[in-house]
Design a protein around this motif. Structure first.
Motif: not given
Lengths: 298, 197
Positions: B168-189
């Motif tokens: 199974q898989q899903k893709m969503s943003e993970n706020p725990k990985l936020a970078y650039w002073d929290g501004l950028m939130v990467p997507q996570e699979i």
């Protein structure tokens, strides 16, 4: 509201430690992940993402149009390239960067006229572009060196000088601020605005001398297509776009500052203290930011 | 008063300049998980660079100007414009059942042309034995310096050799990985897989 302001401040003063191309820059250890402290409102994040999406689209269109001209495209394509480059510059200028921290600190530290902010923005924008053009022309055309790695070396040394100047300016401002407090001249000081506007030159130079990697890539692309002159035209339009954004923001900032100044007038007895505190804090921040940027180079 | 000072700082912060604005390079990343007889073998990764940066790669490394990269050219790219990413964990953040898995090496690096664009391909070995209970692997790709903007293309990743596994898989943003002073939130699979046997 307060939370929103803090978020905006952090955004404006974003300070990522590294600005070199990671593909080309060895890193001794993986950057540690720092847990974020502020949850940005969704709207701000979506706005920023939108800016990046638009940049990506514009860059892609610009590539196609430059190729079109290379293949004998029409004058209309040239016009579109210039308009698109101008727009790209405007959008690119909205992105987060270290210069904001330095400029924020600098303006905290000095009483500034409306013209001064616009002057700094424009000067930095053009210097940033000009230095990229010079580096590309010197490395590629005169030295005929492999660009990517040579650029990184040059970039390193320019940054070293730039950050050194920033620290020096910070120390100078700090000395001046302390002297103001010491001699208690603030209340009677008659500011020499002409001299102040001249003092913006080293600041603009220090921030703007680092070649803009975005501009460099556009130039290299144009050169790879055999249309360097078109590349120079395109980045000139970009510089104008960047300058326009900064000038617009400057106008808003100064208007708001005047509003704040009139609000402050009710605290007449504390004005001198507030000014001194802002001056010293700002100057200290310039030293701190310049010093921390220097530190990232070692 | 405090609010006024905040306002001054915010507005002054917005004044300035473009200096060092980011990002400069855009990467579209597509990944697929590769399974083998024991479970997860690793992650196959494709990075498609934007046209402008691709042209720089062509200009610098495609020595014979055939719009392809032979073994020698690929080796040069790997040593000068890829291996440095080891220090950045190849921009890959992986965790296995919530335990970090630092990406310290990758293999099968190659460079392919895709029209005017350049594609880096490599494999991230990440071996996880499949059992009857679900194992969870999370993958995000981002450059914390934000020199490069890395986004996953599409909404999901491919799965190779799915065989007898349930994936199974899903893709969503993970706020725990936020970078650039929290501004950028990467997507996570997030992959979950288990053996059906």
């Amino acid at each position: 509201m307060k939370k929103l302001l803090i978020c905006l401040l952090l955004f404006c003063c974003s300070t990522a430690a590294y600005a070199n191309n990671p593909l080309l820059t060895p890193q001794k250890e993986a950057p540690k992940h720092v847990a974020k402290q502020v949850q940005y409102p969704k709207g701000i994040q979506q706005f920023i993402y939108k800016i990046f999406d638009i940049q990506n689209d514009m860059k892609s269109q610009l590539s196609s149009l430059i190729r079109d001209i290379r293949d004998g495209g029409s004058k209309k394509s040239l016009l579109i390239i210039l308009v698109l480059s101008f727009g790209y510059g405007m959008v690119h200028a909205l992105g987060p960067g270290h210069g904001k921290t330095i400029a924020c600190s600098y303006f905290l530290s000095t009483e500034s006229r409306y013209r001064k902010g616009a002057l700094l923005g424009n000067a930095v924008s053009f210097l940033h572009t000009l230095s990229a053009v010079i580096v590309v022309v010197v490395v590629y055309i005169i030295l005929k060196q492999s660009f990517l790695n040579t650029f990184d070396t040059i970039d390193y040394w320019v940054r070293l000088i730039s950050y050194g100047i920033i620290v020096f300016i910070g120390l100078f401002l700090l000395g001046r601020s302390v002297r103001h407090v010491w001699t208690d001249k603030r209340s009677t000081a008659t500011h020499n605005h002409h001299a102040q506007e001249r003092s913006i030159i080293p600041v603009s130079l220090a921030i703007g001398m680092v070649p803009c990697p975005g501009t460099t890539i556009v130039l290299l692309f144009a050169m790879s297509q055999g249309v360097l002159l078109l590349g120079i035209l395109s980045v000139s339009a970009m510089a104008l776009g960047m300058a326009l954004t900064i000038t617009m923001v400057s106008v808003i900032t100064i208007l708001a500052r005047n509003m704040v100044a009139s609000l402050l007038s009710q605290y007449q007895h504390r004005v001198a203290l507030i000014h001194s505190t802002l001056e010293i804090t700002g100057a200290f921040l310039v030293v701190l930011v310049g010093g921390s940027l220097l530190y990232t180079l070692f | 008063m405090k609010n006024i000072i905040w306002l001054i700082m915010v507005l002054f912060g917005m004044l300035p300049s473009i200096v060092f604005s980011h990002p400069h390079i855009f990467i579209e990343s597509s990944v697929s998980v590769v399974m083998d007889k024991d479970g997860l073998l690793g992650i196959r990764t494709n990075w498609v660079f934007d046209e402008m940066f691709s042209s720089v790669i062509y200009e610098e490394y495609d020595k014979n100007k055939d719009k392809r990269f032979n073994a020698q050219e690929t080796k040069l790219i790997q040593s000068t414009a890829f291996s440095n990413l080891k220090g950045y964990n190849y921009f890959s953040s992986i965790s296995i059942d919530n335990k970090p898995f630092p990406v310290t090496y990758v293999k099968d690096f190659s460079v392919k042309p895709a029209g005017e664009k350049v594609v880096y391909q490599f494999f991230i070995p990440c071996s996880v034995k499949a059992i009857k209970e679900y194992k969870e692997v999370r993958l995000a790709m981002y450059d914390s310096t934000y020199y490069m903007d890395i986004r996953f293309s599409g909404k999901s990743a491919g799965v190779e050799n799915v065989g007898t596994y349930e994936v199974q898989q899903k893709m969503s943003e993970n706020p725990k990985l936020a970078y650039w002073d929290g501004l950028m939130v990467p997507q996570e699979i997030v992959y979950k897989f288990r053996s059906k046997k």
